[in-house]
Design a protein around this motif. Structure first.
Motif, PDB file in Angstrom:
ATOM      1  N   MET A 135       0.836  -1.175   0.000  1.00 46.57           N
ATOM      2  CA  MET A 135       0.000   0.000   0.000  1.00 46.57           C
ATOM      3  C   MET A 135       0.880   1.238   0.000  1.00 46.57           C
ATOM      4  O   MET A 135       1.812   1.349   0.775  1.00 46.57           O
ATOM      5  CB  MET A 135      -0.886  -0.017   1.247  1.00 46.57           C
ATOM      6  N   THR A 136       0.581   2.188  -0.854  1.00 49.55           N
ATOM      7  CA  THR A 136       1.313   3.439  -0.903  1.00 49.55           C
ATOM      8  C   THR A 136       0.767   4.370   0.163  1.00 49.55           C
ATOM      9  O   THR A 136      -0.427   4.621   0.219  1.00 49.55           O
ATOM     10  CB  THR A 136       1.170   4.106  -2.286  1.00 49.55           C
ATOM     11  N   LYS A 137       1.626   4.859   1.001  1.00 48.16           N
ATOM     12  CA  LYS A 137       1.209   5.738   2.084  1.00 48.16           C
ATOM     13  C   LYS A 137       1.023   7.154   1.550  1.00 48.16           C
ATOM     14  O   LYS A 137       1.881   7.690   0.892  1.00 48.16           O
ATOM     15  CB  LYS A 137       2.251   5.729   3.195  1.00 48.16           C
ATOM     16  N   ARG A 138      -0.141   7.707   1.827  1.00 43.98           N
ATOM     17  CA  ARG A 138      -0.418   9.097   1.484  1.00 43.98           C
ATOM     18  C   ARG A 138      -0.958   9.774   2.724  1.00 43.98           C
ATOM     19  O   ARG A 138      -1.662   9.162   3.514  1.00 43.98           O
ATOM     20  CB  ARG A 138      -1.453   9.197   0.375  1.00 43.98           C
ATOM     21  N   GLY A 139      -0.664  11.049   2.876  1.00 43.20           N
ATOM     22  CA  GLY A 139      -1.166  11.789   4.019  1.00 43.20           C
ATOM     23  C   GLY A 139      -2.377  12.605   3.648  1.00 43.20           C
ATOM     24  O   GLY A 139      -2.860  12.567   2.532  1.00 43.20           O
ATOM     25  N   ILE A 140      -2.858  13.346   4.630  1.00 40.03           N
ATOM     26  CA  ILE A 140      -4.018  14.196   4.392  1.00 40.03           C
ATOM     27  C   ILE A 140      -3.618  15.437   3.612  1.00 40.03           C
ATOM     28  O   ILE A 140      -2.458  15.837   3.598  1.00 40.03           O
ATOM     29  CB  ILE A 140      -4.698  14.609   5.717  1.00 40.03           C
ATOM     30  N   THR A 141      -4.594  16.036   2.945  1.00 36.52           N
ATOM     31  CA  THR A 141      -4.399  17.294   2.250  1.00 36.52           C
ATOM     32  C   THR A 141      -5.368  18.291   2.873  1.00 36.52           C
ATOM     33  O   THR A 141      -6.581  18.051   2.892  1.00 36.52           O
ATOM     34  CB  THR A 141      -4.701  17.152   0.748  1.00 36.52           C
ATOM     35  N   LEU A 142      -4.846  19.367   3.413  1.00 41.85           N
ATOM     36  CA  LEU A 142      -5.672  20.399   4.030  1.00 41.85           C
ATOM     37  C   LEU A 142      -5.395  21.727   3.358  1.00 41.85           C
ATOM     38  O   LEU A 142      -4.247  22.037   3.056  1.00 41.85           O
ATOM     39  CB  LEU A 142      -5.347  20.541   5.521  1.00 41.85           C
ATOM     40  N   ASP A 143      -6.455  22.540   3.164  1.00 39.10           N
ATOM     41  CA  ASP A 143      -6.212  23.899   2.695  1.00 39.10           C
ATOM     42  C   ASP A 143      -5.780  24.737   3.906  1.00 39.10           C
ATOM     43  O   ASP A 143      -5.899  24.308   5.057  1.00 39.10           O
ATOM     44  CB  ASP A 143      -7.461  24.482   2.015  1.00 39.10           C
ATOM     45  N   ALA A 144      -5.256  25.926   3.641  1.00 36.16           N
ATOM     46  CA  ALA A 144      -4.698  26.758   4.715  1.00 36.16           C
ATOM     47  C   ALA A 144      -5.735  27.079   5.781  1.00 36.16           C
ATOM     48  O   ALA A 144      -5.448  26.993   6.979  1.00 36.16           O
ATOM     49  CB  ALA A 144      -4.114  28.045   4.123  1.00 36.16           C
ATOM     50  N   ALA A 145      -6.953  27.433   5.376  1.00 34.54           N
ATOM     51  CA  ALA A 145      -7.979  27.811   6.347  1.00 34.54           C
ATOM     52  C   ALA A 145      -8.330  26.649   7.274  1.00 34.54           C
ATOM     53  O   ALA A 145      -8.479  26.828   8.487  1.00 34.54           O
ATOM     54  CB  ALA A 145      -9.229  28.310   5.623  1.00 34.54           C
TER      55      ALA A 145
END
Length: 129
Positions: A1-11
C-alpha cells in the motif's frame, strides 16, 4: 500500500490551532497506524522554494517537554478534533477527515457517551462499538 497523508487547505489547517486532536499516524516504513492525542499549537504551510511540506506543531497531552513536535501532513491518516477531555474518559470526537483509501486501522476509538446507543459509562456491550 502506498502511504499518502491528508491534504488540508490553509484555512482548515489553521482552524486546528488551539484544538486538542486525536491523530491516526503512520510513519514511512511502518506497517500499522497508531493513535496519538495532541494539542495543535501551530501550523507550517508550504512556501515554494522555502518549505516544501506542510506540518502541524503539536504538544503531546502527556508530554513533559516544553517544545512542540512536527507532525507532517503526509504522516497523518486521519485527524479528529476533540470537544473536551475529562479525567474519566478519552473525550468526545467532533469530526473526522479520513483518506479515501483508508479502510481504518481497526483500532478502537472512544465511544460517544450519553447517546441512546451508549450509556454514560461508555459501554456498548458489543465487542466492536
Amino acid at each position: 500500500m502506498t502511504k499518502r497523508g491528508i491534504t488540508l487547505d490553509a484555512a482548515t489547517a489553521l482552524g486546528y490551532i488551539g484544538q486538542t486532536v486525536l491523530l491516526e499516524l503512520m510513519w514511512e516504513g511502518d506497517t500499522e497506524a497508531f493513535w496519538q492525542c495532541m494539542h495543535i499549537v501551530g501550523v507550517v504551510l508550504p512556501v515554494e522554494g522555502v518549505q516544501d511540506e506542510a506540518y502541524f506543531l503539536g504538544m503531546g497531552i502527556a508530554s513533559s517537554t516544553r517544545h512542540a513536535n512536527e507532525i507532517y501532513f503526509e504522516d497523518i491518516c486521519s485527524i479528529r478534533a476533540m470537544r473536551y477531555r475529562d479525567r474519566h474518559g478519552s473525550g468526545n470526537v467532533l469530526g473526522r477527515m479520513t483518506l479515501t483509501h483508508s479502510a481504518g486501522s481497526g483500532a478502537a476509538l472512544p465511544a460517544r457517551r450519553n447517546s441512546f446507543t451508549v450509556p454514560a459509562n461508555g459501554s456498548t456491550g458489543a465487542a466492536h462499538p
